[in-house]
Design an enzyme around this catalytic site. Structure first.
Site, PDB file in Angstrom:
ATOM      1  N   CYS A 278       0.891  -1.323  -0.150  1.00  0.00           N
ATOM      2  CA  CYS A 278      -0.192   0.050   0.122  1.00  0.00           C
ATOM      3  C   CYS A 278       1.063   1.263  -0.037  1.00  0.00           C
ATOM      4  O   CYS A 278       0.378   2.280  -0.528  1.00  0.00           O
ATOM      5  CB  CYS A 278      -0.964   0.205   1.204  1.00  0.00           C
ATOM      6  SG  CYS A 278      -0.129  -0.334   2.771  1.00  0.00           S
ATOM      7  N   GLU A 378      -4.994   3.193  -7.720  1.00  0.00           N
ATOM      8  CA  GLU A 378      -3.991   2.167  -7.254  1.00  0.00           C
ATOM      9  C   GLU A 378      -4.042   0.902  -8.424  1.00  0.00           C
ATOM     10  O   GLU A 378      -4.901   0.293  -8.389  1.00  0.00           O
ATOM     11  CB  GLU A 378      -4.359   1.781  -5.727  1.00  0.00           C
ATOM     12  CG  GLU A 378      -3.242   0.774  -5.145  1.00  0.00           C
ATOM     13  CD  GLU A 378      -3.685   0.527  -3.671  1.00  0.00           C
ATOM     14  OE1 GLU A 378      -4.905  -0.255  -3.629  1.00  0.00           O
ATOM     15  OE2 GLU A 378      -2.849   0.827  -2.887  1.00  0.00           O
TER      16      GLU A 378
HETATM   17  P1  NAD Z   1      -9.430  -6.295  -0.184  1.00  0.00           P
HETATM   18  O1  NAD Z   1     -10.361  -5.063   0.397  1.00  0.00           O
HETATM   19  O2  NAD Z   1     -10.023  -6.978  -1.176  1.00  0.00           O
HETATM   20  O3  NAD Z   1      -9.504  -7.500   0.986  1.00  0.00           O
HETATM   21  C1  NAD Z   1      -9.286  -6.954   2.335  1.00  0.00           C
HETATM   22  C2  NAD Z   1      -9.895  -7.865   3.364  1.00  0.00           C
HETATM   23  O4  NAD Z   1     -11.326  -7.325   3.475  1.00  0.00           O
HETATM   24  C3  NAD Z   1      -9.986  -9.323   3.173  1.00  0.00           C
HETATM   25  O5  NAD Z   1      -9.934 -10.162   4.224  1.00  0.00           O
HETATM   26  C4  NAD Z   1     -11.370  -9.515   2.470  1.00  0.00           C
HETATM   27  O6  NAD Z   1     -12.100 -10.657   2.493  1.00  0.00           O
HETATM   28  C5  NAD Z   1     -12.227  -8.372   3.163  1.00  0.00           C
HETATM   29  N1  NAD Z   1     -13.334  -7.955   2.532  1.00  0.00           N
HETATM   30  C6  NAD Z   1     -13.591  -7.791   1.148  1.00  0.00           C
HETATM   31  N2  NAD Z   1     -14.780  -7.182   0.973  1.00  0.00           N
HETATM   32  C7  NAD Z   1     -15.364  -7.116   2.096  1.00  0.00           C
HETATM   33  C8  NAD Z   1     -16.543  -6.660   2.592  1.00  0.00           C
HETATM   34  N3  NAD Z   1     -17.466  -6.061   1.876  1.00  0.00           N
HETATM   35  N4  NAD Z   1     -17.056  -6.561   4.030  1.00  0.00           N
HETATM   36  C9  NAD Z   1     -15.748  -7.142   4.671  1.00  0.00           C
HETATM   37  N5  NAD Z   1     -14.576  -7.372   4.478  1.00  0.00           N
HETATM   38  C10 NAD Z   1     -14.479  -7.668   3.098  1.00  0.00           C
HETATM   39  O7  NAD Z   1      -7.988  -5.876  -0.287  1.00  0.00           O
HETATM   40  P2  NAD Z   1      -6.763  -7.065  -0.761  1.00  0.00           P
HETATM   41  O8  NAD Z   1      -6.908  -7.132  -2.324  1.00  0.00           O
HETATM   42  O9  NAD Z   1      -7.039  -8.240   0.090  1.00  0.00           O
HETATM   43  O10 NAD Z   1      -5.632  -5.938  -0.511  1.00  0.00           O
HETATM   44  C11 NAD Z   1      -5.055  -5.083  -1.086  1.00  0.00           C
HETATM   45  C12 NAD Z   1      -5.566  -3.863  -0.624  1.00  0.00           C
HETATM   46  O11 NAD Z   1      -5.067  -3.488   0.485  1.00  0.00           O
HETATM   47  C13 NAD Z   1      -4.938  -2.521  -1.621  1.00  0.00           C
HETATM   48  O12 NAD Z   1      -5.811  -1.688  -2.023  1.00  0.00           O
HETATM   49  C14 NAD Z   1      -3.791  -2.411  -0.583  1.00  0.00           C
HETATM   50  O13 NAD Z   1      -3.572  -0.689  -0.934  1.00  0.00           O
HETATM   51  C15 NAD Z   1      -4.488  -2.264   0.611  1.00  0.00           C
HETATM   52  N6  NAD Z   1      -3.552  -2.206   1.864  1.00  0.00           N
HETATM   53  C16 NAD Z   1      -3.544  -1.196   2.768  1.00  0.00           C
HETATM   54  C17 NAD Z   1      -2.804  -1.154   3.834  1.00  0.00           C
HETATM   55  C18 NAD Z   1      -2.346  -0.098   4.752  1.00  0.00           C
HETATM   56  O14 NAD Z   1      -2.006  -0.222   5.643  1.00  0.00           O
HETATM   57  N7  NAD Z   1      -3.333   1.040   4.339  1.00  0.00           N
HETATM   58  C19 NAD Z   1      -1.872  -2.328   3.865  1.00  0.00           C
HETATM   59  C20 NAD Z   1      -1.780  -3.300   2.885  1.00  0.00           C
HETATM   60  C21 NAD Z   1      -2.786  -3.287   2.058  1.00  0.00           C
END
Ligand code: NAD
Length: 471
Positions: A278, A378
């Protein structure tokens, strides 16, 4: 093939009521290596009930007891470092350059939080009021796949320091890593129900947690799109939320930067975690008068970066986590060309020397304007945009012209100038001349990169609620 058939509730590995399964893959070989049985809303209810039973006991623990728990958790994670690296390599494809940070970090976040807790004042007097910081209530954590151990451990550490119990839903794509980590955490012998971990998909288990009336606090790391859905669900019961979301972080190369030092750092922060971090500095802002020289160096150093499977210790960029993620990154590489940007290195498809695996050619676009979608959205893969600027004021304006505000990077030979520029950037974390790690500093984003901060006292307070008693 390994089949993960259990979730962890009330101190025990149990079979979920949910019966659906999803597949697990090795992204470097594309092989299916396992399955995970997915929890559903009924399992979330069971997990929350266990956390609720354990809450009052946990809330009464002393600082010393919590510090002892944190130290035990750190020790049990550190003890299995080699296994944790091997599983993260297999299921996520992370090269050694990332696992060598990510696994020690998963153990050290407990000690960092113990240090924070040691110095934290839960009671203070403000005028006539006695103010006490208390846990907000039962917490939930929802975490992504791009640093599975670290996110689970940092949110668990904060919950324990705050004296609350927690239900954690990691990414279903990281189930082998979660299972191994759980075996470690179980060894710490914490009271039953203090932490509960359910594998499940976001739209089912994640959504059930986000809406659960007994959850008071959600700590989420993931995409901005999922963050919005969680915030909306949490609004129904006015949950406290910490959201750590996406980024499109700028790296400003000032015109006095020492390029011998700068270029490797720009590529390291741009392609960090194989482009799946991220905080990656994915918009490289370059002074017009040094553009040719910088492009030449980026081209040479970028093309020399080694892409491949993690069993080669020299590899700097591993595969994308999934086919879906690989296709998404490919679509952005196509889009960049359609938008009129020029490929400095990379492009569509897999690197020539690799015949399988979800590997992407490290790609740098030049001739990018900050209005192009490749500069605004992103991508979450090894794709960087070079944007030129005329003067410092324009560099700052371009850096801040984004919906995100997670991180920013400044490169300069003049520390005072770099600080002056850093002070004008709208980002939660600004790193000057590299990306030094400061584990107790607040971490989180401005604007659509999130709400709230993690780590250190700011992270701890995000799980606490002040109560004032006035006499
Ligand atoms: P994602 O949002 O698809 O999933 C993250 C988590 O959320 C997973 O456990 C998923 O199952 C859950 N999720 C998805 N939809 C949901 C909903 N409607 N309700 C509740 N939970 C839900 O993200 P990803 O693809 O796993 O990770 C990549 C993303 O994470 C990127 O956008 C990245 O920038 C972000 N990220 C942010 C940080 C930070 O600290 N700011 C750190 C790492 C990753």
């Amino acid at each position: 093939m390994r089949n993960i058939d259990t979730i962890y509730i009330d101190g025990a590995f149990i079979t979920p009521q949910g019966e659906e399964r999803s597949s697990l893959f090795n992204p470097a070989t594309e092989e299916r290596i396992g399955t995970v049985r997915l929890a559903d809303a009924r399992d979330v209810d069971t997990a929350v009930a266990a956390a609720k039973r354990a809450f009052s006991g946990m809330a009464r623990t002393s600082k010393a007891e919590r510090i002892a728990m944190l130290k035990r958790l750190s020790a049990v994670v550190a003890a299995r470092s080699d296994d944790l690296v091997a599983t993260m390599t297999e299921e996520y494809g992370a090269p050694a350059i990332f696992t060598s940070f990510a696994v020690p970090h998963a153990a050290s976040v407990f000690l960092d939080m113990a240090e924070t807790l040691e110095g934290y004042q839960f009671r203070r007097t403000i005028g006539r009021a006695e103010v006490e910081m208390r846990a907000s209530g039962i917490a939930a954590a929802i975490t992504p796949w791009n640093s599975n151990y670290g996110f689970i451990c940092s949110k668990l550490a904060t919950a324990i320091a705050a004296g609350t119990t927690i239900v954690i839903k990691p990414s279903e794509m990281s189930a082998l890593q979660t299972q191994l980590l759980l075996q470690c955490l179980h060894e710490a012998g914490l009271p039953r129900g203090v932490f509960n971990i359910v594998n499940g998909i976001g739209s089912v288990a994640g959504a059930a947690l986000s809406a659960h009336p007994d959850i008071a606090k959600i700590s989420f790391t993931g995409s901005t799109a999922s963050g919005r859905a969680i915030l909306a669900a949490a609004a129904q019961t006015i949950k406290r939320v910490t959201l750590e979301l996406g980024g499109k972080s700028p790296t400003i190369i000032l015109d006095d930067a020492d390029l011998d030092r700068t270029i490797p750092q720009v590529l390291m922060t741009g392609f960090g975690n194989s482009g799946q971090a991220c905080i990656d500095g994915t918009r490289i802002l370059v002074p017009e008068r040094r553009l040719d020289e910088i492009l030449e160096r980026l081209k040479a150093a970028g093309a020399a970066m080694k892409v491949g499977p993690a069993n080669d210790p020299g590899v700097q960029i591993g595969p994308m986590v999934s086919l879906k993620q690989w296709e998404r990154v490919q679509s952005y590489i196509r889009l960049g060309q359609e938008e009129g940007a020029t490929l400095l290195i990379g492009g569509e498809g897999r690197p020539d020397h690799l015949d399988r695996g979800w590997f992407v050619r490290p790609t740098i676009f030049t001739g990018v304007t900050n209005q192009m979608r490749i500069a605004r959205e992103e991508i979450f893969g090894p794709v960087l945009c070079v944007i030129s600027y005329r003067d410092e004021a324009e560099a700052i304006a371009i850096a801040n012209d984004t919906d995100y505000g997670l991180a920013a990077y400044v490169q300069s030979s003049d520390p005072e100038r770099a600080r002056r520029v850093a002070g004008q950037l709208e980002a939660g974390r600004v790193a000057i001349n590299g990306a030094p790690h400061e584990p107790l500093a607040p971490f989180g984003g401005f604007k659509q990169s999130g709400i709230g901060r993690e780590f250190g006292p700011f992270g701890l307070e995000a799980f606490l609620e002040p109560r004032a008693i006035i006499t």
